[in-house]
Design a protein around this motif. Structure first.
Motif, PDB file in Angstrom:
ATOM      1  N   GLN A 249      90.011   7.410  35.024  1.00  0.00           N
ATOM      2  CA  GLN A 249      91.314   7.033  35.464  1.00  0.00           C
ATOM      3  C   GLN A 249      91.810   7.654  37.013  1.00  0.00           C
ATOM      4  OE1 GLN A 249      94.149   8.792  32.567  1.00  0.00           O
ATOM      5  NE2 GLN A 249      92.729   9.856  31.536  1.00  0.00           N
ATOM      6  N   VAL A 250      92.711   6.991  37.315  1.00  0.00           N
ATOM      7  CA  VAL A 250      93.213   7.265  38.789  1.00  0.00           C
ATOM      8  C   VAL A 250      94.299   7.784  38.507  1.00  0.00           C
ATOM      9  CG1 VAL A 250      94.010   6.274  40.995  1.00  0.00           C
ATOM     10  CG2 VAL A 250      92.358   4.939  39.697  1.00  0.00           C
ATOM     11  N   ALA A 251      94.917   8.818  39.173  1.00  0.00           N
ATOM     12  CA  ALA A 251      96.088   9.765  38.976  1.00  0.00           C
ATOM     13  C   ALA A 251      97.095   9.032  40.008  1.00  0.00           C
ATOM     14  CB  ALA A 251      95.962  11.186  39.355  1.00  0.00           C
ATOM     15  N   PHE A 252      98.140   8.272  39.316  1.00  0.00           N
ATOM     16  CA  PHE A 252      98.929   7.275  40.155  1.00  0.00           C
ATOM     17  C   PHE A 252     100.394   7.760  40.012  1.00  0.00           C
ATOM     18  CE2 PHE A 252     101.087   3.096  39.770  1.00  0.00           C
ATOM     19  CZ  PHE A 252     100.996   2.665  40.900  1.00  0.00           C
ATOM     20  N   PRO A 253     100.670   7.916  41.463  1.00  0.00           N
ATOM     21  CA  PRO A 253     102.166   7.989  41.876  1.00  0.00           C
ATOM     22  C   PRO A 253     102.895   6.998  41.832  1.00  0.00           C
ATOM     23  CG  PRO A 253     101.130   8.048  43.857  1.00  0.00           C
ATOM     24  CD  PRO A 253     100.120   7.927  42.777  1.00  0.00           C
ATOM     25  N   GLN A 254     103.235   6.373  40.546  1.00  0.00           N
ATOM     26  CA  GLN A 254     103.949   5.045  40.278  1.00  0.00           C
ATOM     27  C   GLN A 254     105.126   5.128  41.017  1.00  0.00           C
ATOM     28  OE1 GLN A 254     103.440   1.654  38.302  1.00  0.00           O
ATOM     29  NE2 GLN A 254     104.865   1.660  40.090  1.00  0.00           N
ATOM     30  N   HIS A 255     106.109   6.342  40.961  1.00  0.00           N
ATOM     31  CA  HIS A 255     107.237   6.114  41.498  1.00  0.00           C
ATOM     32  C   HIS A 255     107.552   7.029  42.869  1.00  0.00           C
ATOM     33  CE1 HIS A 255     108.452   4.078  37.748  1.00  0.00           C
ATOM     34  NE2 HIS A 255     107.864   5.084  37.074  1.00  0.00           N
ATOM     35  N   GLY A 256     106.441   6.741  43.686  1.00  0.00           N
ATOM     36  CA  GLY A 256     106.424   7.409  45.010  1.00  0.00           C
ATOM     37  C   GLY A 256     105.574   8.889  45.031  1.00  0.00           C
TER      38      GLY A 256
ATOM     39  N   THR B  36      83.809  -5.845  28.001  1.00  0.00           N
ATOM     40  CA  THR B  36      84.123  -5.135  28.934  1.00  0.00           C
ATOM     41  C   THR B  36      83.612  -3.644  28.646  1.00  0.00           C
ATOM     42  OG1 THR B  36      86.092  -6.171  29.814  1.00  0.00           O
ATOM     43  CG2 THR B  36      85.911  -3.714  30.265  1.00  0.00           C
ATOM     44  N   THR B  37      82.918  -3.216  29.341  1.00  0.00           N
ATOM     45  CA  THR B  37      82.132  -1.674  29.010  1.00  0.00           C
ATOM     46  C   THR B  37      82.459  -0.698  29.862  1.00  0.00           C
ATOM     47  OG1 THR B  37      80.246  -2.473  30.599  1.00  0.00           O
ATOM     48  CG2 THR B  37      80.197  -2.827  28.183  1.00  0.00           C
ATOM     49  N   HIS B  38      83.402  -0.946  30.952  1.00  0.00           N
ATOM     50  CA  HIS B  38      83.748   0.048  32.032  1.00  0.00           C
ATOM     51  C   HIS B  38      85.342  -0.362  32.217  1.00  0.00           C
ATOM     52  CE1 HIS B  38      79.386   0.818  32.076  1.00  0.00           C
ATOM     53  NE2 HIS B  38      79.802   2.099  32.259  1.00  0.00           N
ATOM     54  N   VAL B  39      85.927   0.903  32.544  1.00  0.00           N
ATOM     55  CA  VAL B  39      87.515   0.577  32.754  1.00  0.00           C
ATOM     56  C   VAL B  39      87.872   1.545  33.717  1.00  0.00           C
ATOM     57  CG1 VAL B  39      90.050   0.455  31.973  1.00  0.00           C
ATOM     58  CG2 VAL B  39      88.332  -0.415  30.474  1.00  0.00           C
ATOM     59  N   ARG B  40      88.613   0.988  34.851  1.00  0.00           N
ATOM     60  CA  ARG B  40      89.191   1.968  35.538  1.00  0.00           C
ATOM     61  C   ARG B  40      90.817   1.709  35.544  1.00  0.00           C
ATOM     62  NH1 ARG B  40      88.708   3.069  42.384  1.00  0.00           N
ATOM     63  NH2 ARG B  40      87.194   4.464  41.631  1.00  0.00           N
ATOM     64  N   THR B  41      91.487   2.618  35.256  1.00  0.00           N
ATOM     65  CA  THR B  41      93.069   2.563  35.083  1.00  0.00           C
ATOM     66  C   THR B  41      93.678   3.707  35.723  1.00  0.00           C
ATOM     67  OG1 THR B  41      94.758   2.645  33.111  1.00  0.00           O
ATOM     68  CG2 THR B  41      92.927   4.227  32.875  1.00  0.00           C
ATOM     69  N   HIS B  42      94.983   2.825  36.383  1.00  0.00           N
ATOM     70  CA  HIS B  42      95.937   3.814  37.110  1.00  0.00           C
ATOM     71  C   HIS B  42      96.849   4.422  36.252  1.00  0.00           C
ATOM     72  CE1 HIS B  42      94.512   2.529  41.130  1.00  0.00           C
ATOM     73  NE2 HIS B  42      94.011   1.512  40.291  1.00  0.00           N
ATOM     74  N   THR B  43      97.036   5.720  35.900  1.00  0.00           N
ATOM     75  CA  THR B  43      97.802   6.474  35.101  1.00  0.00           C
ATOM     76  C   THR B  43      99.096   6.964  35.662  1.00  0.00           C
ATOM     77  OG1 THR B  43      95.793   6.901  33.618  1.00  0.00           O
ATOM     78  CG2 THR B  43      97.688   8.138  33.128  1.00  0.00           C
ATOM     79  N   ASP B  44     100.179   6.660  35.277  1.00  0.00           N
ATOM     80  CA  ASP B  44     101.323   7.164  35.917  1.00  0.00           C
ATOM     81  C   ASP B  44     101.442   8.675  35.874  1.00  0.00           C
ATOM     82  OD1 ASP B  44     102.223   4.526  36.264  1.00  0.00           O
ATOM     83  OD2 ASP B  44     104.045   4.876  35.124  1.00  0.00           O
ATOM     84  N   ILE B  45     101.761   9.454  37.065  1.00  0.00           N
ATOM     85  CA  ILE B  45     101.960  10.861  36.969  1.00  0.00           C
ATOM     86  C   ILE B  45     103.262  11.334  37.822  1.00  0.00           C
ATOM     87  CG2 ILE B  45     101.011  13.129  37.864  1.00  0.00           C
ATOM     88  CD1 ILE B  45      98.828  11.923  36.365  1.00  0.00           C
TER      89      ILE B  45
ATOM     90  N   VAL C 130      90.356  14.175  36.282  1.00  0.00           N
ATOM     91  CA  VAL C 130      90.584  12.781  36.434  1.00  0.00           C
ATOM     92  C   VAL C 130      89.720  12.549  37.866  1.00  0.00           C
ATOM     93  CG1 VAL C 130      92.501  11.287  37.375  1.00  0.00           C
ATOM     94  CG2 VAL C 130      92.905  12.787  35.555  1.00  0.00           C
ATOM     95  N   GLU C 131      89.402  11.423  37.859  1.00  0.00           N
ATOM     96  CA  GLU C 131      88.014  11.077  38.704  1.00  0.00           C
ATOM     97  C   GLU C 131      88.561  10.543  40.093  1.00  0.00           C
ATOM     98  OE1 GLU C 131      88.652   9.802  35.673  1.00  0.00           O
ATOM     99  OE2 GLU C 131      86.647  10.474  34.569  1.00  0.00           O
ATOM    100  N   ALA C 132      90.039  10.062  40.096  1.00  0.00           N
ATOM    101  CA  ALA C 132      90.439   9.376  41.616  1.00  0.00           C
ATOM    102  C   ALA C 132      91.818   9.784  41.696  1.00  0.00           C
ATOM    103  CB  ALA C 132      90.222   7.968  41.512  1.00  0.00           C
ATOM    104  N   VAL C 133      92.284   9.672  42.746  1.00  0.00           N
ATOM    105  CA  VAL C 133      93.522   9.800  43.339  1.00  0.00           C
ATOM    106  C   VAL C 133      93.982   8.505  44.141  1.00  0.00           C
ATOM    107  CG1 VAL C 133      92.925  10.877  45.579  1.00  0.00           C
ATOM    108  CG2 VAL C 133      95.250  11.145  44.659  1.00  0.00           C
ATOM    109  N   GLY C 134      95.254   8.187  43.270  1.00  0.00           N
ATOM    110  CA  GLY C 134      95.771   7.076  43.765  1.00  0.00           C
ATOM    111  C   GLY C 134      96.940   7.181  44.741  1.00  0.00           C
TER     112      GLY C 134
END
Ligand SMILES: [Zn+2]
Length: 387
Positions: free
Chosen positions: A146-153, A112-121, A172-176
């Motif tokens: 990274q994706v800024a990720f609202p895991q808990h709403g 794997t050379t590239h990763v998109r990860t959803h990070t809890d915010i 951070v590159e993306a909003v989730g």
């Protein structure tokens, strides 16, 4: 930087053996019998050469990878898993840059050379996950976005929207998002916040959508409409989209056309028994389809290896693919589909492309997916990492 000559491999899609000459981090030449005096030569005769694998959906910040086995004890309900996650994060030291780096190292060794990860915010963890992922990513030769990720709403967890904005301001590159109806209970307002942030900060969008059936289908329509209205085609993705695999053929067809026309990508993980989107239909319509593990060895579940070829096998298996040309569609999701999702330039196996390469002891792509053997060689930006 030393030039590298891969001798006698089978570049995916070329149809015949060819050498690949790499210098300055780029593929310079592809063809039989290349001469390259002074180059480091790797004899990969008869072995499949793929572009770097792309992990398009994971949750690095949550991982327990690399540490001792943590028995999974959450109740088998969404509330149970959320409670387990919130309750044990501090005790287990999550997020942990060391564990994240260990997982990234494993991903890299598997090509794997590239990763998109959803990070809890959220107001409890703040931006600590974002920082931990950045710290770990700096230690491993894998490109992580990274994706800024609202895991808990988002709407249901006051303070989260402001923190998402802080994350985007910090680069951070993306909003989730997460189930604008099922979790946030107000899809229009939830999407207002997400797309508003995307517009303001030029961020990409990647929304977790577990809501099923006609509710999920309606949310897909809303996302398609927003993407069109804001001209964000090619920058918006929906992860999971279980609804698409549940709706009748006509309804599914209308949504697939809408996704293709608006330029909304889909990301699937094909985990457990959750519905998998219709891979063949999406590809035929020209929808970008990528794949990823979702959680890997974390408080949400114990599974996941970090090997994107194994993940592609799950996508193919869950899609009931047996023919080689069908199985190859899953490999496409783990390579070119992910690259398109991330907007990577110079991705592929042609002269001028970045030298991110994986070599496997396989005669073809379907075998690579089904067998997913140990990698013979992994190269990132022209540097041989694992050989
Ligand atoms: Zn996820």
């Amino acid at each position: 930087m030393t030039d590298v000559l891969l001798r006698g491999g089978l570049p995916w899609g070329l149809g015949s053996p060819a050498d690949i000459l790499v210098s300055d981090g780029l593929i310079q030449q592809v063809g039989p019998g290349l001469a390259a005096p002074g180059a480091q030569v790797a004899d990969v005769t008869g072995q499949l050469v793929l572009p770097g694998l792309v992990e398009a959906h994971c949750h690095l910040d949550k991982t327990l990878y690399g540490g001792p086995w943590v028995p999974h004890s959450a109740d088998d309900t969404l509330a149970g898993r959320i409670g387990n996650d919130l309750g044990r994060r501090a005790e287990l030291g999550v997020p942990d840059p060391g564990r994240i780096a260990a997982l990234l190292g494993r991903m890299s060794a598997a090509g794997t050379t590239h990763v998109r990860t959803h990070t809890d915010i959220d107001p409890r963890v703040g931006l600590r996950g974002v920082e931990a992922v950045r710290e770990a990513a700096a230690r491993v030769p894998v490109e992580v976005s990274q994706v800024a990720f609202p895991q808990h709403g988002l709407l249901t967890n006051p303070g989260t929207a402001e923190l998402l904005e802080e994350a985007l301001k910090s680069g951070v590159e993306a909003v989730g998002g997460l189930d604008p109806a099922g979790i946030d209970r107000d899809p229009v307002r939830s999407l207002d916040v997400i797309f508003g942030l995307a517009e303001r900060y030029g961020a990409r969008v990647d929304i977790h959508l577990h809501d099923g059936g006609t509710l999920g289908g309606w949310e897909l329509e809303l996302i398609i409409e927003r993407t069109r209205a804001l001209g964000l085609g090619g920058r918006v993705a929906v992860s999971h989209a279980y609804a698409l695999g549940q709706l009748d053929e006509a309804h599914q067809g209308r949504l697939v056309e809408g996704l293709a026309e608006a330029g909304v990508a889909l990301v699937t993980a094909a985990v457990y028994s959750f519905p998998v989107p219709p891979v063949k239909r999406l590809r035929a319509a020209g929808v970008t389809l990528a794949c990823g593990h979702d959680g890997i060895r974390d408080l949400w579940g114990p599974y996941g290896s970090g090997d994107m070829l194994e993940r592609a096998m799950h996508v193919a298996y869950r899609s009931t693919f047996r023919r080689d040309d069908d199985i190859e569609l899953a490999l496409h999701a783990a390579t070119y589909g992910g690259a398109r999702l991330l907007g990577l330039d110079g991705y592929g196996l042609a002269p001028g492309d970045r030298a991110d390469l994986v070599v496997l002891p396989c005669g073809g792509p379907a075998e690579a997916v089904v067998v997913h053997p140990a990698r013979t060689l992994v190269m990132k930006d022209g540097v041989v990492l694992h050989n």
